[in-house]
Scaffold this motif. Structure first.
Motif, mmCIF file in Angstrom:
data_model
loop_
_atom_site.group_PDB
_atom_site.id
_atom_site.type_symbol
_atom_site.label_atom_id
_atom_site.label_comp_id
_atom_site.label_asym_id
_atom_site.label_seq_id
_atom_site.Cartn_x
_atom_site.Cartn_y
_atom_site.Cartn_z
ATOM 1 N N ALA A 94 46.409 38.645 46.138
ATOM 2 C CA ALA A 94 44.945 39.325 45.966
ATOM 3 C C ALA A 94 44.765 40.495 45.349
ATOM 4 C CB ALA A 94 44.650 39.478 47.505
ATOM 5 N N GLY A 95 45.927 41.250 45.162
ATOM 6 C CA GLY A 95 45.991 42.503 44.474
ATOM 7 C C GLY A 95 46.078 42.155 43.209
ATOM 8 N N LEU A 96 46.754 41.078 42.578
ATOM 9 C CA LEU A 96 46.666 40.790 41.065
ATOM 10 C C LEU A 96 45.264 40.286 40.670
ATOM 11 C CD1 LEU A 96 50.186 39.079 40.815
ATOM 12 C CD2 LEU A 96 49.458 41.513 39.788
ATOM 13 N N GLY A 97 44.593 39.610 41.505
ATOM 14 C CA GLY A 97 43.217 39.235 41.547
ATOM 15 C C GLY A 97 42.306 40.489 41.317
ATOM 16 N N ILE A 98 42.521 41.372 42.233
ATOM 17 C CA ILE A 98 41.662 42.645 41.987
ATOM 18 C C ILE A 98 41.850 43.492 40.808
ATOM 19 C CG2 ILE A 98 41.109 44.921 43.152
ATOM 20 C CD1 ILE A 98 41.659 43.391 45.880
ATOM 21 N N ALA A 99 43.281 43.467 40.250
ATOM 22 C CA ALA A 99 43.560 44.134 39.020
ATOM 23 C C ALA A 99 43.060 43.380 37.730
ATOM 24 C CB ALA A 99 45.179 43.980 38.906
ATOM 25 N N LYS A 156 36.909 47.172 32.097
ATOM 26 C CA LYS A 156 37.511 47.917 31.086
ATOM 27 C C LYS A 156 38.244 49.368 31.813
ATOM 28 C CE LYS A 156 35.600 45.844 27.148
ATOM 29 N NZ LYS A 156 36.046 44.822 26.886
ATOM 30 N N ARG A 157 38.562 49.140 32.860
ATOM 31 C CA ARG A 157 39.347 50.164 33.549
ATOM 32 C C ARG A 157 40.876 49.811 33.558
ATOM 33 N NH1 ARG A 157 37.010 51.603 38.835
ATOM 34 N NH2 ARG A 157 38.265 53.531 38.498
#
Length: 149
Positions: free
Chosen positions: A13-18, A25-26
């Protein structure tokens, strides 16, 4: 098994949010999120999560924590008693020996004021007893007179 699955799901889930953050573009924030997301996965792969789960649900581990807590309480209790009694037996013996030896120059600690140069204090008249509100200020007047005010 469940802990490893939860940690893996959190990482995904964290990798998806990343990935979504990088799409916006952040990139710096996306890299930071990816780093945080990989921590649970790394903990699962090293076996740290299994160790924590085994420790948390082990009665032997909790008994060990209890023994450590009892040892800590005993240690702190003995330190408190030691402070109250004035140190260890060894320290008390050393202090007693130093007292028996006495000072190197016993007269050195006496103040050397020289001959008496002070005069006898001048007797102040006692304030007379007054009635009413003046009674309240008699002590203050005496103090002020004593200081010459």
């Amino acid at each position: 098994m469940i802990a490893e699955t939860v940690c893996s799901a959190v990482s995904v889930a964290g990798l998806g949010i990343a990935a979504v953050t990088a799409y916006r573009k952040r990139f710096l924030a996306a890299a930071r999120l990816a780093a945080y997301s990989l921590v649970p996965l790394g903990l699962v792969m090293t076996g740290a999560v299994q160790w924590v789960v085994d420790t948390a649900f082990s009665p032997t581990a909790w008994a060990g924590f209890g023994v450590l807590g009892a040892a800590w309480l005993m240690f702190m209790g003995t330190r408190a008693v030691e402070r109250r009694s004035g140190g260890t037996r060894k320290e008390r013996r050393a202090a007693a020996r130093a007292e028996r030896r006495g000072a190197v120059a016993p007269d050195a600690s006496a103040p050397s004021l020289g001959p008496a140069t002070r005069t006898a204090p001048v007797a102040q008249p006692k304030p007379t007893a007054r009635s009413g509100a003046a009674d309240d200020f008699s002590d203050i007047e005496a103090i002020l007179k004593k200081h010459g005010i």
